[in-house]
Design an enzyme around this catalytic site. Structure first.
Site, mmCIF file in Angstrom:
data_model
loop_
_atom_site.group_PDB
_atom_site.id
_atom_site.type_symbol
_atom_site.label_atom_id
_atom_site.label_comp_id
_atom_site.label_asym_id
_atom_site.label_seq_id
_atom_site.Cartn_x
_atom_site.Cartn_y
_atom_site.Cartn_z
ATOM 1 N N CYS A 278 -68.465 5.047 13.593
ATOM 2 C CA CYS A 278 -68.463 3.612 13.908
ATOM 3 C C CYS A 278 -68.550 3.335 15.402
ATOM 4 O O CYS A 278 -69.396 2.553 15.858
ATOM 5 C CB CYS A 278 -67.235 2.942 13.292
ATOM 6 S SG CYS A 278 -65.637 3.470 13.952
ATOM 7 N N HIS A 332 -61.528 0.884 13.091
ATOM 8 C CA HIS A 332 -62.961 0.726 12.775
ATOM 9 C C HIS A 332 -63.552 -0.384 13.636
ATOM 10 O O HIS A 332 -62.848 -1.312 14.048
ATOM 11 C CB HIS A 332 -63.128 0.373 11.294
ATOM 12 C CG HIS A 332 -64.553 0.397 10.821
ATOM 13 N ND1 HIS A 332 -65.322 1.538 10.840
ATOM 14 C CD2 HIS A 332 -65.355 -0.587 10.330
ATOM 15 C CE1 HIS A 332 -66.528 1.261 10.368
ATOM 16 N NE2 HIS A 332 -66.570 -0.032 10.069
ATOM 17 N N HIS A 344 -72.632 -1.601 10.725
ATOM 18 C CA HIS A 344 -71.586 -0.615 11.024
ATOM 19 C C HIS A 344 -71.899 0.697 10.315
ATOM 20 O O HIS A 344 -72.705 0.756 9.383
ATOM 21 C CB HIS A 344 -70.206 -1.147 10.615
ATOM 22 C CG HIS A 344 -69.974 -1.213 9.123
ATOM 23 N ND1 HIS A 344 -68.750 -0.988 8.551
ATOM 24 C CD2 HIS A 344 -70.817 -1.495 8.085
ATOM 25 C CE1 HIS A 344 -68.827 -1.123 7.235
ATOM 26 N NE2 HIS A 344 -70.076 -1.433 6.926
#
Length: 369
Positions: A278, A332, A344
Site C-alpha cells: 500500500c 493502510h 490501493h
C-alpha cells in the site's frame, strides 16, 4: 324420436354451459401461495447467507489489518535502519576528517620532539602528548605539559590536544552510531520475520475464506433480482466515469499514474514497478508528481497537512487504522481518485484496484507537499 333426441341435446348443452353448485378454486391461487412461500424462503436464505458472507468478509478484513500492521512495522524499521546507516556513515566520515587533523597537528609536534631529542627534560612531556588519545585520564597530564612550555611550542601542542579531543568525541559518536545501526538492523530482521510469518498464515486462511466467500457470494447474487445486479453495475460504471477530474495539478498527476497500475499484484514491502504494497504504491504515485515520500504509512501520515474528509481532492492520501482515534495504529493507505473511491494495493493475493474509501477504519487524509 326426434323430439327425444332434441331434448337430450338441449339437456347436454345446458349442463355444459351452466356452472356447478360447488365451483373449484380459481386457477393460479395455489401457485400464488406457493410463490409467496418461495419468496419468504428465499428472503430467509438471503439473510442467512448474507450474514455468513459478512462474517467471512469480516474475518478477511481482520486478517488483512493484522498483516498490514506488521508489514508497515517492517517498512518503518527499514526507514529507521536507513536513517541509522546514514548517521553512522556521516559520523564515520567526520571521524576520518578528525583523525586526519590529529595527524596534521601531530607532525609539527613530532619535529619539535626531534629537535629536543638531546634534552630529555623537554622531550618526555612532548612524547606523552604524541601518544595521548585525548581521553579524560590524560587531561592533567596535558595541562602539566603545556605549563612547561610557552609561545609557539605551546600553541602547536594546544592544537594537537584540541584535535585529539575532537577525534575522541567523534570516535565515541561513531561507536554509538554503529551500535544503533546494529540494533536497527536486528529490529528490521525481526519485523521482517514477523511480517513473513503473518503473510504465510494469511495466505493459508485466506484460501479457505475466499472459497467460502465466493460460494456465499454466488448464493447471495442468485437470490438478488436481475434488476438489482444491473443497478449495482450501473452505479460502479457511473463512479468510474468520474475518476478523471477534480484534483490539483500534482494530485491529478499522482492519481492518474496510480490508475495506470491497476491489476498489478500486491507484494508486501514492494514499491514497484511490477508489484506494490500500500505505501509503496502511494510513494511511487507522488514521486511522479515530484514529491518524495518514505515507504511507510507512519511518515506519509505527516507528509502534508491533514485534509477534512469532506474536502478531499484527487491525489490525497487516505489512511486506515485499527483505532480511528489513534493515528499510531494506522495500517493502510490509498490514494484518492474521486467519487468516494481510491486506488490501493489491498493485501496478499490481491491486485492494485479501485475501492470505496468509506470503511469503518478510515482515520483521515493528508495532502503531500
Amino acid at each position: 324420436m326426434r323430439t327425444i333426441r332434441a331434448a337430450l341435446l338441449a339437456g347436454c348443452l345446458l349442463v355444459a354451459l351452466c356452472p356447478t353448485a360447488h365451483p373449484e378454486p380459481r386457477p393460479g391461487t395455489h401457485d400464488l401461495r406457493k410463490a409467496r412461500q418461495t419468496v419468504r424462503e428465499r428472503s430467509h436464505a438471503l439473510a442467512t447467507t448474507s450474514a455468513r458472507l459478512a462474517t467471512a468478509q469480516s474475518r478477511l478484513a481482520t486478517l488483512t489489518g493484522q498483516v498490514e500492521r506488521l508489514v508497515e512495522a517492517y517498512n518503518g524499521q527499514l526507514v529507521r535502519l536507513r536513517a541509522a546507516e546514514e548517521k553512522a556513515r556521516q559520523t564515520q566520515a567526520r571521524l576520518v576528517v578528525a583523525d586526519a587533523e590529529v595527524e596534521r597537528a601531530r607532525q609539527p609536534v613530532a619535529l619539535l620532539a626531534a629537535e629536543a631529542y638531546g634534552g630529555l627534560g623537554t622531550l618526555g612531556p612532548i612524547l606523552g602528548l604524541l601518544t595521548d588519545q585525548g581521553d579524560d585520564d590524560g587531561a592533567l597530564h596535558r595541562a602539566s605539559v603545556l605549563g612547561q612550555l610557552s609561545g609557539e611550542r605551546a600553541a602547536m601542542l594546544a592544537r594537537l590536544r584540541d584535535a585529539q579531543q575532537v577525534a575522541a568525541i567523534l570516535r565515541t559518536q561513531a561507536a554509538e552510531a554503529q551500535a544503533e545501526q546494529q540494533v536497527m538492523a536486528e529490529r528490521a530482521r525481526e519485523a521482517k520475520e514477523a511480517a513473513r510469518a503473518a503473510v504465510a498464515s494469511q495466505r493459508r486462511e485466506t484460501m479457505v475464506l475466499r472459497a467460502r466467500e465466493h460460494r456465499l457470494q454466488r448464493r447471495v447474487d442468485a437470490a438478488r433480482t436481475r434488476a438489482d445486479l444491473l443497478a449495482r453495475r450501473r452505479a460502479v460504471a457511473a463512479s468510474a466515469a468520474g475518476l478523471m477530474t477534480g484534483g490539483s495539478a500534482m494530485g491529478d498527476v499522482a492519481a492518474d499514474w496510480a490508475l495506470t497500475q491497476l491489476g498489478k499484484p500486491y507484494v508486501w514491502a514492494a514499491d514497484g514497478p511490477a508489484t506494490y504494497d500500500c505505501s509503496g504504491l502511494t510513494m511511487r504515485a507522488w514521486e511522479r508528481a515530484g514529491v518524495g515520500l518514505d515507504h511507510w504509512t507512519g511518515t506519509q501520515w505527516t507528509a502534508g497537512p491533514h485534509v477534512p474528509l469532506d474536502q478531499l481532492r484527487r491525489g490525497d492520501l487516505v489512511f486506515f487504522a485499527h483505532v480511528t482515534s489513534d493515528p499510531s495504529t494506522i495500517h493502510h493507505v490509498g490514494i484518492y481518485v474521486g467519487r468516494g473511491l481510491m486506488v490501493h494495493a489491498p493485501q496478499t493475493g490481491d491486485v492494485v484496484r479501485v475501492a470505496p474509501i468509506w470503511r469503518g477504519d478510515l482515520v483521515g487524509a493528508t495532502r503531500p507537499l
